[in-house]
Design a protein around this motif. Structure first.
Motif, short mmCIF file in Angstrom:
data_model
loop_
_atom_site.label_atom_id
_atom_site.label_comp_id
_atom_site.label_asym_id
_atom_site.label_seq_id
_atom_site.Cartn_x
_atom_site.Cartn_y
_atom_site.Cartn_z
N GLY A 80 1.26 2.96 -4.64
CA GLY A 80 0.21 3.19 -5.55
C GLY A 80 -0.92 3.80 -4.82
O GLY A 80 -1.90 4.04 -5.62
N LEU A 81 -0.84 4.30 -3.56
CA LEU A 81 -1.90 5.01 -3.15
C LEU A 81 -1.47 6.28 -2.79
O LEU A 81 -0.33 6.60 -2.62
CB LEU A 81 -2.42 4.21 -1.57
N PRO A 82 -2.43 7.40 -2.50
CA PRO A 82 -1.99 8.71 -2.14
C PRO A 82 -1.20 8.91 -0.88
O PRO A 82 -1.49 7.69 0.18
CB PRO A 82 -3.21 9.45 -1.90
N PRO A 83 -0.38 9.80 -0.71
CA PRO A 83 0.43 9.88 0.70
C PRO A 83 -0.40 9.90 1.87
O PRO A 83 -1.45 10.63 1.69
CB PRO A 83 1.33 10.97 0.39
N ASP A 113 3.15 -2.94 1.29
CA ASP A 113 2.67 -3.18 -0.06
C ASP A 113 1.29 -4.00 0.37
O ASP A 113 1.38 -5.04 1.01
CB ASP A 113 3.41 -4.24 -0.98
N LEU A 114 0.19 -3.28 -0.06
CA LEU A 114 -1.20 -3.93 0.44
C LEU A 114 -1.48 -5.30 -0.27
O LEU A 114 -2.16 -6.02 0.23
CB LEU A 114 -2.12 -3.14 0.48
N THR A 115 -1.03 -5.37 -1.39
CA THR A 115 -1.13 -6.56 -2.27
C THR A 115 -0.52 -7.50 -1.69
O THR A 115 -1.03 -8.73 -1.87
CB THR A 115 -1.10 -6.09 -3.45
N SER A 116 0.79 -7.57 -1.40
CA SER A 116 1.74 -8.74 -1.18
C SER A 116 1.75 -8.91 0.48
O SER A 116 2.27 -10.04 0.86
CB SER A 116 3.21 -8.48 -1.61
N THR A 119 6.77 -5.76 3.96
CA THR A 119 7.01 -4.35 4.53
C THR A 119 8.58 -4.20 4.47
O THR A 119 9.27 -5.27 4.52
CB THR A 119 6.62 -4.16 5.93
N THR A 120 9.13 -2.82 4.50
CA THR A 120 10.38 -2.51 4.54
C THR A 120 10.39 -1.18 5.34
O THR A 120 9.55 -0.39 5.30
CB THR A 120 11.14 -2.14 3.04
N HIS A 121 11.46 -1.26 6.12
CA HIS A 121 11.60 -0.14 7.19
C HIS A 121 12.64 0.64 7.02
O HIS A 121 14.04 -0.06 6.66
CB HIS A 121 11.72 -0.77 8.54
N GLU A 294 -10.79 -3.54 -6.26
CA GLU A 294 -10.86 -2.55 -7.39
C GLU A 294 -10.91 -1.22 -6.94
O GLU A 294 -10.20 -0.58 -7.65
CB GLU A 294 -12.63 -2.79 -7.85
N ALA A 295 -11.04 -0.99 -5.64
CA ALA A 295 -10.92 0.37 -5.18
C ALA A 295 -9.32 0.57 -5.31
O ALA A 295 -8.94 1.71 -5.46
CB ALA A 295 -11.34 0.58 -3.73
N LEU A 296 -8.58 -0.55 -4.76
CA LEU A 296 -7.16 -0.17 -4.88
C LEU A 296 -6.60 0.06 -5.95
O LEU A 296 -5.60 0.85 -6.11
CB LEU A 296 -6.50 -1.67 -4.14
#
Length: 391
Positions: A80-83, A113-116, A119-121, A294-296
């Motif tokens: 959801g965010l720019p690379p 995932d910054l909301t939850s 992490t996955t690797h 809101e920024a996210l």
């Protein structure tokens, strides 16, 4: 005709700025904390920060015109965010920048995932970074690793023999701080403010800036105690506020204990305590800090303070409170420790600087501000009248 390259073993003697090298199944992973310290804290944020090699570089003596490094970076992705920009590797010849490269098309991927918080690797392949056209003469070559990208090193090759650089007569400057010292938002490894200051001060940097992790932990003080150093600085405050892990009653004794432990290993070294830089969201508002939802939602990372200023009277910490307490503590201790010094972080980045170069995410310096802070630190600490001035 293509000249064959000579493979050089990656031995500890080639490294600067790393406290430990871990042999992994695929390469060599530099750590900025020793295993004993890592074992005392299971915080994934600390594990990530100390494995990102801010200030870590290979220091070589060679006549090579071509140097290749096989690296295996771990790249972070936030859905959801720019690379995120690829980490930058920089090659310096006798202190001057001679090349930059990025590990494009390979490496591992860590999806966060910054909301939850999940992490996955995913594993990937090493990438070869090639630096060519170097001057054909004996020279000091440094390869600075990405300050913000965990990196395993697989192989080092050159078209001439490589030896460890042994010109280690420069003073060693050991610095500890938060993500600002780690280099958040700097665009390349020699552009973090400690690296800029070290270049101006002509010192060997050991950067113990640990994003989100400058929390006065005893194991960190013990690590600083045991690192050989001629000059030491610690920047305290921002993480203590935005993590909201302690109150004023605990903060003062924790600072005293931190300084006591450092002094066990460095009883006479100049020791500079740096108070927080200006950060509007936490000047008078306690933590914890949090992502701004809101920024996210707009695809931008930003932070906000979520504490209640009314609770400062009950011991909640703000940057203003911490500056006052650090001033009191250093003033008290300096009567018996004349080589203990204080630097107001607002002289490095203050309210006027924020108006000109605002923090892009409300928390971290941008690349231009990193250079400004580094140059000012060099002037105030290494210059005339500074704590680190040379006789």
């Amino acid at each position: 005709m293509t000249t064959s390259l000579i493979t050089t073993s990656l031995t500890p003697e080639l490294f600067r700025g790393a406290l430990e090298l871990e042999r992994t199944p695929r390469g060599l992973l530099p750590h900025r904390l020793p295993a004993r310290a890592r074992a005392q804290c299971q915080d994934p944020q600390l594990a990530l920060a100390e494995s990102q090699p801010s200030g870590v570089r290979l220091a070589l003596r060679t006549a090579a015109t071509v140097v290749e490094l096989d690296a295996l970076p771990t790249k972070r992705v936030h859905p959801g965010l720019p690379p995120r920009p690829d980490g930058v590797y920089e090659l310096l010849v006798d202190g001057a920048l001679a090349g930059q490269a990025t590990a494009v098309g390979g490496g591992d991927t860590l999806t966060v995932d910054l909301t939850s918080g999940t992490t996955t690797h995913h594993t990937g392949e090493p990438v070869t970074l090639r630096f060519a056209g170097l001057p054909h003469r004996s020279k000091r070559v440094e390869i600075w690793l990405p300050h913000n990208e965990t990196t395993e090193l697989v192989a080092l090759r050159a078209d001439a023999p490589v030896e460890p650089a042994t010109d280690t007569d420069r003073p060693v400057w050991l610095h500890h701080g938060s993500s600002l010292s780690h280099g958040s938002n700097a665009t390349h490894p020699t552009g973090t403010w400690p690296a800029v200051a070290a270049a101006h001060g002509d010192v060997e940097l050991v950067n113990m800036g640990l994003g989100g992790s400058a929390l006065l932990d005893p194991f960190l003080a013990q690590a600083l105690r045991d690192i050989p150093a001629d000059l030491i600085s610690i920047k305290i405050g921002l993480n203590v506020v935005n993590a909201d892990l302690m109150r004023l009653r605990a903060f003062g004794p924790a600072v005293h204990g931190f300084l006591d432990t450092i002094r066990e290993g460095h009883p006479t070294a100049p020791l500079l305590v740096v108070t927080p830089l200006h950060c509007p969201i936490h000047e008078d508002t306690p933590g914890p800090g949090a992502f701004d939802p809101e920024a996210l939602a707009r695809g931008h990372v930003a932070f906000r303070a979520t504490g209640d200023p009314a609770e400062v009277a009950a011991g909640r910490l703000t940057l203003a409170v911490i500056r006052d307490e650090l001033t009191r503590i250093v003033t008290q201790r300096a009567t018996e420790d004349p080589r203990l010094h204080l630097l107001d972080g607002r002289l490095l980045y203050g309210e006027a600087d924020n108006a000109e170069l605002p923090l892009p995410d409300n928390l971290h310096l941008d690349a231009t501000a990193h250079r400004r802070v580094g140059e000012r630190f060099a002037e105030l600490a290494f210059g005339t009248g500074g704590a680190f001035r040379r006789a």
